[in-house]
Design an enzyme around this catalytic site. Structure first.
Site, short mmCIF file in Angstrom:
data_model
loop_
_atom_site.label_atom_id
_atom_site.label_comp_id
_atom_site.label_asym_id
_atom_site.label_seq_id
_atom_site.Cartn_x
_atom_site.Cartn_y
_atom_site.Cartn_z
N CYS A 2 0.84 -1.19 0.00
CA CYS A 2 0.00 0.00 0.00
C CYS A 2 0.88 1.25 0.00
O CYS A 2 1.91 1.29 0.65
CB CYS A 2 -0.95 0.10 1.19
SG CYS A 2 -2.11 -1.26 1.29
N ARG A 27 3.78 -0.39 -4.85
CA ARG A 27 3.52 -0.88 -3.50
C ARG A 27 2.18 -1.62 -3.38
O ARG A 27 1.88 -2.21 -2.34
CB ARG A 27 3.51 0.29 -2.50
CG ARG A 27 4.82 1.04 -2.44
CD ARG A 27 4.73 2.17 -1.45
NE ARG A 27 4.58 1.68 -0.10
CZ ARG A 27 5.60 1.35 0.69
NH1 ARG A 27 6.82 1.48 0.26
NH2 ARG A 27 5.38 0.91 1.90
N TRP A 74 -2.87 -2.75 -1.67
CA TRP A 74 -2.60 -4.18 -1.84
C TRP A 74 -3.40 -4.84 -0.74
O TRP A 74 -3.07 -4.73 0.45
CB TRP A 74 -1.10 -4.45 -1.69
CG TRP A 74 -0.70 -5.85 -1.99
CD1 TRP A 74 -0.35 -6.36 -3.22
CD2 TRP A 74 -0.60 -6.94 -1.06
NE1 TRP A 74 -0.05 -7.70 -3.10
CE2 TRP A 74 -0.18 -8.09 -1.79
CE3 TRP A 74 -0.81 -7.09 0.31
CZ2 TRP A 74 0.02 -9.33 -1.20
CZ3 TRP A 74 -0.62 -8.34 0.90
CH2 TRP A 74 -0.20 -9.43 0.14
N ASN A 100 -1.50 2.02 5.68
CA ASN A 100 -0.61 0.97 5.18
C ASN A 100 -0.22 0.12 6.38
O ASN A 100 0.32 0.65 7.35
CB ASN A 100 0.63 1.62 4.54
CG ASN A 100 1.72 0.61 4.20
OD1 ASN A 100 1.43 -0.56 3.99
ND2 ASN A 100 2.94 1.07 4.16
N GLU A 481 17.20 -18.03 -8.31
CA GLU A 481 16.82 -16.66 -8.67
C GLU A 481 16.23 -16.61 -10.09
O GLU A 481 15.25 -15.92 -10.33
CB GLU A 481 18.05 -15.73 -8.53
CG GLU A 481 17.85 -14.30 -8.97
CD GLU A 481 16.79 -13.53 -8.20
OE1 GLU A 481 16.24 -14.04 -7.22
OE2 GLU A 481 16.47 -12.40 -8.64
N LYS A 603 5.87 -4.48 -4.30
CA LYS A 603 7.31 -4.32 -4.20
C LYS A 603 7.81 -4.47 -2.77
O LYS A 603 8.79 -5.15 -2.52
CB LYS A 603 7.71 -2.95 -4.76
CG LYS A 603 9.20 -2.68 -4.75
CD LYS A 603 9.91 -3.49 -5.79
CE LYS A 603 11.39 -3.27 -5.81
NZ LYS A 603 12.10 -4.37 -6.49
#
Ligand code: AGP
Length: 608
Positions: A2, A27, A74, A100, A481, A603
Site C-alpha cells: 500500500c 507498493r 494491496w 498501510n 533466482e 514491491k
C-alpha cells in the site's frame, strides 16, 4: 504494501495526488482513491482496479482544494472493491483515513464500535480507525489521532484528513514507512521518496510512534505522548529522472540495463585508495568483527538468494561458519547460537516485515545485526547495529534485479574485509581481487549486448508451461533466482534445483517439453555440471546453457547457448544472473504480462 500520499499547497490537488500515487503504484495496485477537502466538505473518489481507472474517474470531475490524501492498495483485509479501497471514512464522512499495514485487533474494535451504533461500509481493518477518530474527536484532530492509536495493535502508517481542521494532514507512523517532503509553502507526505522527489529533495523520515501535523507552511513532529520533537531534514541526492522509465518499455528492463552503472558506483564508493569503505552507517569496529565465529543470514525472496550466495563466499573466503535462512522461517524457529554470532539481514526495501521481525528476534537475543539495504533510512537499516547500503538507486519494478547484483557485490566486499581482519587474505591478494572486480561493469555490458539473442531464445520457449533451472555451488542460488524471476513476472511454473540433486527425483520431470536452463560456466564443479547435463540430454531434455565464450564442451551438449564472459567463480553469480533476468523479462513481455506490476504481488512486503 500500500502506498500513502498527502499534499497541502496551492498546486492542482488531483494532479499532485495522482502523480505521487503513480510513483507508489509498485507498493500495491488493486484499488486506489483520494480524499480532498473541497469547499469545507470531504470529497472522496475511489476505484477498484489499477490506478488508471481512478485517473479516468477523476478526469471526469474536477476537484478543487488545497489539502488531500491518497492511497494505492494491496489488499489484506477485504477483497479489492470500491468499498474496500481507501480512503475509509467514519459514519458522517467527517474523517478520512488512508492506511498501510495491519490493525491486528480490528475485529474486537469493530464489534465494540458496532455495539456503539457505528455503521461500517467496508470489510477492511482500516475503517475502525476512522470510526475511532470520530469518537475521540473533541475539537483537536491531533489529540483524537493520538488517543486512537493507543487502541490499535499491529503495524501501520496512517494519514488523516478532516474538514473540521482543513489546514492540515495528520500522519502517524508505527512500523510502516512514512516520509514528509518539505516544500516551499507546500508540504507532502508519502510512503516512499519517489512520490515527492519531483517537488522537493528535502525529506523528513518519520520514526515509529511519531505523529506529524503537516500544514502548508509548518511541520511539527510529536511523540506518542504529544510532546514536540525536533525536525531532522535530510537532503536526497538522486535526481527525479532516476524514477522515470526513459527510453525503456518497463522499469525492470531499465533496471537490468542500469547494472553496469550500479556496480561501477559501488566500486567507486567502496574501494577507496585500495581500502574498503562501507560508509558512515557501518559502525562495527575491527575488534568486534574479528571475534565473529558464526554468521546467520536471514532474508526473503531475491535477497535470500543473495544471502545464499553470501554463505558460499563467507565460508570459502573468510572461513566463517555461515547459515542462511528464509526470514519467515528464521523468525519462528529457535536456533542454537554458538560462539560469537553476527546476524545479517538483507533487504532491498529495508521494510520487509519478516526480515524486520527476524532482525528484532536477533536483537532480543543480544546478537549483533548487520544489514545490507538499498533504501536509505528504512526501518531495517535504522534498527540494525550497522548497515552497508547497496547504492542501487530506486528500484521500481517488482522483480528485483539491480539490487540483487549490488547485494552480491557488497557481500563479497564485506567477505574480503572479514577475511583480511581474520588474516585469511593478505593486502596483495585483496588488491588482485579489486582489479577483477573493476572489470565487472564492462563484462556486464557484454552480456547486455546479447539482449537480442536472449530475446530470440525466450521467443522460442514463450509457450512452455514448465521450466527447470539448474546450478551447482555458488550458482545454485542463481538458478533459484532465475526460476523466481520467471515465475513472478510470467506466471509460468519454474523450479530451481542443484543439478547434483536431479537424479534424486526431479529427473522424472525431464522430457522434450520441459526446457532446462543450466548455468555451466567455469567453476570447481564445472565437469560435474556437464555430467548432469548429459543425464538431462539422455532423457530428451531441451537444454539452454549459460556458458563461457567458446566453450566447445557445453556446445556439444546444449541445444541453445547464451555466452557470458569469464569471471572468477566467486563473482560469477553477478554475471550469470543477467541473462536469466533478461530471459524472464522477454518471456513475460511476449506473453503480455504486466512486467513491472505482476498480479498479486507488491514491491515492499510490509505484512507478514
Ligand atoms: C524479488 O523479485 C521479489 N519481488 C521478492 O522476492 C523480494 O526480493 C522479497 O520480497 C524481499 O524484498 P526485500 O529485498 O525488499 O526485503
Amino acid at each position: 504494501m500500500c502506498g500513502i500520499v498527502g499534499y497541502i499547497g496551492s498546486k492542482d490537488i488531483t494532479s499532485v495526488l495522482l502523480s505521487s500515487l503513480w510513483k507508489l503504484e509498485y507498493r500495491g495496485y488493486d484499488s486506489s482513491g483520494i480524499a480532498v477537502i473541497e469547499n469545507g466538505e470531504l470529497k472522496v473518489v475511489k476505484s477498484v482496479g489499477k490506478l488508471m481507472t481512478l485517473q479516468e474517474k477523476l478526469s471526469k470531475e474536477r476537484i478543487e482544494g488545497s489539502v488531500g490524501i491518497g492511497h494505492t492498495r494491496w489488499a489484506t483485509h477485504g477483497e479489492p472493491s470500491d468499498h474496500n479501497a481507501h480512503p475509509q471514512t467514519d459514519c458522517n464522512e467527517k474523517f478520512a483515513v488512508v492506511h498501510n499495514g495491519i490493525i491486528e485487533n480490528y475485529y474486537t474494535l469493530k464489534e465494540k464500535l458496532i455495539k456503539r451504533k457505528h455503521i461500517f461500509q467496508s470489510t477492511t481493518d482500516t475503517e475502525v480507525i476512522a470510526h475511532l477518530i470520530e469518537e475521540n474527536y473533541n475539537g483537536d484532530l491531533k489529540d483524537a489521532v493520538l488517543r486512537t492509536v493507543k487502541k490499535l495493535e499491529g503495524s501501520y502508517a496512517i494519514a488523516v484528513l478532516s474538514p473540521y481542521e482543513d489546514d492540515k494532514i495528520i500522519a502517524y507512523r508505527k512500523g510502516s514507512p512514512l516520509i514528509i517532503g518539505v516544500g516551499n509553502n507546500e508540504n507532502l507526505l508519502a510512503s516512499d521518496i519517489p512520490a515527492v522527489i519531483s517537488h522537493t529533495k528535502n525529506i523528513i523520515i518519520m520514526e515509529d510512534d511519531e505523529l506529524a501535523v503537516i500544514k502548508r507552511d509548518t511541520i511539527e513532529i510529536f511523540n506518542q505522548k504529544g510532546e514536540k520533537k525536533p525536525l531532522k531534514i535530510n537532503k536526497i541526492e538522486w535526481e527525479p529522472e532516476s524514477i522515470e522509465k526513459g527510453e525503456f518499455k518497463h522499469f525492470m528492463l531499465k533496471e537490468i540495463f542500469e547494472q553496469p552503472e550500479v556496480i561501477r558506483r559501488n566500486i567507486s564508493l567502496r574501494i577507496v585508495d585500495n581500502k574498503l569503505n562501507f560508509g558512515d552507517s557501518f559502525r562495527f569496529n575491527k575488534k568486534e568483527l574479528s571475534n565473529i565465529t558464526n554468521i546467520v543470514i536471514q532474508a526473503c525472496g531475491t535477497s535470500w538468494h543473495a544471502g545464499y550466495i553470501g554463505k558460499y563466499l563467507l565460508e570459502d573466503i573468510a572461513r566463517i561458519n555461515t547459515e542462511v535462512d528464509i526470514s519467515s522461517e528464521f523468525r519462528y524457529r529457535n536456533p542454537v547460537y554458538g560462539g560469537e554470532t553476527l546476524v545479517i539481514a538483507i533487504s532491498q526495501s529495508g521494510e520487509t516485515a519478516d526480515t524486520l521481525a527476524g532482525l528484532r528476534e536477533a536483537k532480543a537475543k543480544f546478537l549483533k545485526v548487520l544489514s545490507f539495504v538499498n533504501v536509505m533510512g528504512s526501518t531495517i537499516s535504522r534498527e540494525s547495529d550497522s548497515t552497508i547500503y547497496l547504492n542501487a538507486g530506486p528500484e521500481i519494478g517488482v522483480a528485483s534485479t539491480k539490487a540483487f547484483t549490488s547485494q552480491i557485490l557488497n557481500i563479497y566486499l564485506f567477505t574480503l574485509y572479514l577475511a583480511r581482519i581474520k588474516w585469511r587474505l593478505e593486502d596483495e591478494e585483496i588488491n588482485e581481487k579489486f582489479a577483477l572486480i573493476k572489470e565487472l561493469p564492462d563484462k556486464i555490458k557484454v552480456v547486455l549486448n546479447n539482449n537480442e539473442r536472449i530475446k530470440e531464445i525466450a521467443g522460442i520457449f514463450k509457450d512452455k508451461k514448465n521450466f527447470i533451472f539448474l546450478g551447482r555451488g555458488i550458482n545454485y542460488p542463481v538458478a533459484l533466482e532465475g526460476a523466481l524471476k520467471l515465475k513472478e513476472i510470467s506466471y509460468v511454473h519454474a523450479t530451481g534445483y542443484p543439478a547434483g540433486e536431479l537424479k534424486h527425483g526431479p529427473l522424472a520431470l525431464i522430457d522434450k517439453e520441459t526446457p532446462v536452463i543450466a548455468i555451466a560456466t567455469s567453476s570447481n564443479v564445472y565437469e560435474k555440471m556437464l555430467n548432469n547435463l548429459e543425464e538431462v540430454k539422455a532423457r530428451n531434455g531441451i537444454i539452454i546453457a549459460i556458458s563461457n565464450m567458446n566453450d566447445e564442451k557445453v556446445k556439444k551438449i546444449a541445444d541453445y547457448i547464451i555466452e557470458v564472459p569469464y569471471v572468477i567463480e566467486h563473482l560469477s553469480p553477478i554475471i550469470n544472473v543477467i541473462p536469466l533476468q533478461l530471459f524472464a523479462y522477454h518471456l513475460a513481455d511476449m506473453n503480455g504480462r504486466d512486467v513491472d506490476k505482476p498480479r498479486n504481488l507488491a514491491k515492499s512486503v510490509t505484512v507478514e
